[in-house]
Design an enzyme around this catalytic site. Structure first.
Site, short mmCIF file in Angstrom:
data_model
loop_
_atom_site.label_atom_id
_atom_site.label_comp_id
_atom_site.label_asym_id
_atom_site.label_seq_id
_atom_site.Cartn_x
_atom_site.Cartn_y
_atom_site.Cartn_z
N SER A 1 -58.77 27.86 -35.60
CA SER A 1 -57.80 27.18 -34.90
C SER A 1 -57.32 28.16 -33.54
CB SER A 1 -56.54 27.48 -35.95
OG SER A 1 -56.16 28.68 -36.18
N HIS B 1 -57.75 22.16 -39.77
CA HIS B 1 -58.02 21.98 -38.40
C HIS B 1 -59.34 21.16 -38.41
CE1 HIS B 1 -54.61 23.94 -36.60
NE2 HIS B 1 -55.03 25.02 -37.39
N LYS C 1 -51.18 18.13 -40.33
CA LYS C 1 -51.67 18.21 -39.27
C LYS C 1 -52.31 16.82 -38.66
CE LYS C 1 -52.77 23.26 -39.22
NZ LYS C 1 -52.10 23.49 -40.52
#
Length: 396
Positions: free
Chosen positions: A185, A213, A243
């Protein structure tokens, strides 16, 4: 307050502030979209993990409201008593289909997943090989397991092979796991999963990929493991639902036996109330949207490439990101904080990232373009970056 506690807090807070490491928390007034409002000022938002813009999606809001009407605002219990709703089963079946595994289990957060799954599978008789840049939740999950933690140089396959060989051939451990982020990330680089799988097969390592991610971003949305076609070779796939999915929670996907075991051995599953009905229904809808179309995924990558190209042409050090995550590496912590503050004053919210999140001397402003940004927003952000970069001598 205890005198000794008061002295400890005062001393440590001041030290953080003196070294540019104290993080000021900004309050967003309203929704977290491509633009946000802080203290009455509208800004272009380049710090959200809302990669696909789903956190404010109208369809997801509608189905969440419907689930609240039909199932209430809370699940009412832990999963093992009577907190497993039909909505949870539907979600977990959809996640398994999405990730290409036999089964999946949902948790209250991605952090909880790593705390839960690692310590459920590994113990003090085992060893964990861990990439040195792994997320804090992985590090904490490894510590809780009480397994021997062996740090592996970042994405260094020679170091992984050497340490795997030493750990396995030592005879000291019953099981050995290798754990890595799928997408890192802070730098946006991608784990070398094909090479990792090859080494894992050679030494019979358990493989664990944290794809927080990568889910929704890699593999046309299906994640880093599927990007490489390795869903049958990675033992544990972990991901977040907060996310790219845009809601909250996390999941672990793998074999049916693995998921059955986690449901009786993973402490956050056993002792925490389950995901709310509204969140659960919205997550299921979001996953289905990603399975039905790559439109949001493709727009995310288009915007990421556009911002990267613009920042690089201006002379910023954007590292070696392979994903839409775009760091502007400044270096000095105080300069990094100042750079971020000036961006905010000019209308761009791009949060500074400094030690201990990244190593000392590698402070950066991390940019997270999303599918919801327009080219006009990105052009304005680039104009402001150029202004502030020249003002602070970050670029010439």
């Amino acid at each position: 307050m205890s005198k000794i506690l008061d002295e400890y807090l005062t001393e440590n807070l001041q030290e953080l502030k003196d070294n540019g490491l104290y993080n000021e928390i900004n309050v967003v007034e309203g929704a977290n979209g491509p633009e946000i409002t802080i203290e009455g000022e509208k800004m272009i938002n380049l710090s959200s993990n809302n990669y696909l813009g789903l956190a404010t999606d109208e369809t997801l809001k509608t189905v969440a409201k419907e689930a609240i009407d039909s199932h209430g605002v809370g699940a009412g219990a832990v999963r093992t008593i009577n907190g497993t709703l039909d909505l949870h089963v539907e979600l977990e079946n959809k996640l398994a289909e999405f990730k290409g595994t036999e089964a999946a289990v949902a948790f209250q957060s991605g952090f909880n997943c790593n705390m839960a799954a690692i310590q459920a599978v590994m113990n003090k008789e085992d060893a964990i090989l861990s990439d040195e840049l792994n997320h804090a939740s992985i590090i904490d999950g490894c510590r809780l397991s009480r397994a021997k933690i062996i740090r592996v140089n970042h994405s260094d396959m020679d170091d992984l092979r050497k340490k795997a060989k030493e750990a396995v051939e030592s005879g000291l451990y019953k099981k050995v796991m290798y754990i890595t982020d799928g997408v890192f990330s802070m730098d946006g680089d991608v784990a070398l999963l094909p090479e990792i799988v090859e080494i894992a097969k050679e030494f019979d390592l358990i493989t664990y990929v944290d794809d927080a991610h990568g889910s929704g971003v890699m593999g046309k949305g299906a994640g880093t493991v599927k990007h490489f076609g390795l869903q049958n070779d990675i033992d544990l796939q972990m991901g977040t639902l907060s996310k790219a999915i845009g809601v909250v929670g996390g999941y672990v996907a793998g074999s049916q036996d693995l998921i059955d075991y986690l449901k009786v051995a993973a402490r956050p599953f056993l002792f925490s109330t389950s995901l709310t009905p509204g969140d659960t229904r919205a997550i299921t809808e979001a996953v289905q949207m990603l399975m039905d179309s790559t439109e949001l995924h493709d727009r995310l990558w288009e915007n990421g490439d556009y911002l990267k190209k613009g920042l690089k042409e201006l002379g910023f050090d954007i590292g070696n990101s392979e994903t839409p995550i775009t760091p502007c590496i400044i270096g000095d912590e105080k300069t990094t904080q100042q750079f971020s503050s000036r961006l905010m004053e000019e209308g761009v919210y791009a949060k500074s990232i400094v030690f201990p999140t990244v190593p000392k001397g590698t402070g950066r402003v991390r940019n997270m373009p999303t599918a919801a940004h327009t080219k006009e927003m990105l052009d304005e952000a680039l104009r402001i970056y150029e202004k502030v970069g020249r003002e602070l001598n970050v670029i010439s």
